[in-house]
Design an enzyme around this catalytic site. Structure first.
Site, PDB file in Angstrom:
ATOM      1  N   SER A 102       0.837  -1.204   0.000  1.00  0.00           N
ATOM      2  CA  SER A 102       0.000   0.000   0.000  1.00  0.00           C
ATOM      3  C   SER A 102       0.877   1.262   0.000  1.00  0.00           C
ATOM      4  O   SER A 102       1.671   1.451  -0.910  1.00  0.00           O
ATOM      5  CB  SER A 102      -0.973  -0.048   1.182  1.00  0.00           C
ATOM      6  OG  SER A 102      -1.993   0.906   1.045  1.00  0.00           O
ATOM      7  N   ASP A 250      -9.911  -5.759  -3.989  1.00  0.00           N
ATOM      8  CA  ASP A 250      -9.398  -4.625  -3.205  1.00  0.00           C
ATOM      9  C   ASP A 250     -10.385  -3.462  -3.291  1.00  0.00           C
ATOM     10  O   ASP A 250     -10.570  -2.881  -4.360  1.00  0.00           O
ATOM     11  CB  ASP A 250      -8.028  -4.200  -3.739  1.00  0.00           C
ATOM     12  CG  ASP A 250      -7.323  -3.196  -2.844  1.00  0.00           C
ATOM     13  OD1 ASP A 250      -7.998  -2.433  -2.134  1.00  0.00           O
ATOM     14  OD2 ASP A 250      -6.076  -3.164  -2.873  1.00  0.00           O
ATOM     15  N   HIS A 278      -7.573  -5.826   0.367  1.00  0.00           N
ATOM     16  CA  HIS A 278      -6.467  -4.935   0.730  1.00  0.00           C
ATOM     17  C   HIS A 278      -5.931  -5.315   2.114  1.00  0.00           C
ATOM     18  O   HIS A 278      -5.706  -4.471   2.978  1.00  0.00           O
ATOM     19  CB  HIS A 278      -6.956  -3.481   0.737  1.00  0.00           C
ATOM     20  CG  HIS A 278      -5.861  -2.463   0.694  1.00  0.00           C
ATOM     21  ND1 HIS A 278      -5.258  -2.051  -0.478  1.00  0.00           N
ATOM     22  CD2 HIS A 278      -5.238  -1.770   1.683  1.00  0.00           C
ATOM     23  CE1 HIS A 278      -4.343  -1.152  -0.206  1.00  0.00           C
ATOM     24  NE2 HIS A 278      -4.300  -0.964   1.110  1.00  0.00           N
TER      25      HIS A 278
END
Length: 299
Positions: A102, A250, A278
């Site tokens: 991320s 995600d 995610h």
């Protein structure tokens, strides 16, 4: 084994290693406001079992590393990349395989741009060429014309509702994080609440004397806002072999973010994993470790 390093501007960083020093090093960079424990021990051990010297660390403003008054000492993701370089120097490691998750993926990209000679390979997980779309969406800005898809409205609404909960105890905070990650997990993969409760309990108990928070305020988000988004031309200059991994489910950074990132980096390959959101969900550990191992080996 736990250690300490001094990062950029004297920032003190906690880190832990798995495996045998002398094996190829693999440095893990976690995402926004998440400490080292969000790279679970099981995941790190699985990687070290592949013959890698794995390093996970508390980035500044997380875990046991220094928590900073951002108003007095602002910093950027560039500074966080420099922290990672100092950590490698502490370990006397000249080159490492870099893995970023991320926001950690953007830090990993900056690391590769600023310190290319220290990078063996790059693995970018659930990340983007442009995090401002996500940030703008959460602030209620109009992102209808954005080049890449914003987070799903259902996810944003769910997170905003979670933030309304009163937090009076450590248990309340753990439950909040468990439910936050449940939303980020997407709607297809199994979600083991007991497992994630234990993960966040470990994380939060480490800093319970400071605050019942995983990260310090919103300093990583402030650092992201203070960092200019990477351009396609900048990413084109990354010459290291790169694997970009996206989760098909995600809800924060849908697969087009990963596809765009992979398209911009010349030596990149894109992998989309069915059912993954995610979150580093143990369901996907074998698949992720296998993909990273093959990427490192050049397969």
């Amino acid at each position: 084994m736990a250690h300490w390093s001094t990062g950029q501007d004297g920032t003190r960083l906690w880190y832990e290693t798995f495996g045998k020093k002398g094996d190829p090093a693999l440095l893990l960079m976690m995402g926004n406001s998440c400490d080292a424990t969000l790279w679970p021990k099981q995941f790190c051990q699985m990687l070290s079992d592949k013959g890698l010297y794995v390093i996970r660390f508390d980035q500044r403003d997380t875990g046991l590393s220094n928590w900073i008054d951002f108003s007095e000492n602002p910093y950027t993701l560039q500074d966080m990349a420099a922290d990672a370089l100092q950590l490698l120097r502490t370990e006397q490691i000249e080159k490492a395989h870099i893995v970023g998750f991320s926001t950690g993926g953007v830090i990993a990209e900056l690391f590769a741009l600023n310190y290319p000679d220290q990078v063996l390979t790059l693995t970018l997980m659930m990340t983007s060429i442009d995090l401002t779309i996500k940030n703008d969406a959460f602030m209620g800005k109009d992102v209808s014309q954005a080049e890449l898809p914003p987070p799903k409205d259902s996810f944003i609404n769910a997170i905003l509702e979670l933030k309304k909960r009163p937090i009076n105890t450590l248990h309340d905070k753990i439950e909040l994080m468990v439910d936050n990650f449940r939303e980020a997990n997407g709607g297809k993969a199994p979600y083991d609440r007991e497992y994630f409760y234990g993960l966040f309990e470990e994380s939060l108990r480490r800093v319970d004397g400071k605050s019942q928070k995983v990260g310090h305020e919103s300093n990583h988000a402030l650092a992201t806002s203070a960092t200019s988004p990477l351009t396609k031309n900048e990413l084109k200059s990354i010459q290291r072999r790169t694997l970009v991994i996206a989760g098909e489910e995600d809800p924060i950074l849908p697969p087009p973010h990963g596809e765009k990132t992979a398209d911009a980096i010349p030596a990149a390959r894109f992998l989309s994993i069915e059912g993954m959101g995610h979150v580093l969900n143990p369901v996907f550990f074998p698949q992720l470790v296998s993909a990273i191992e093959k990427h490192i080996q050049g397969n």
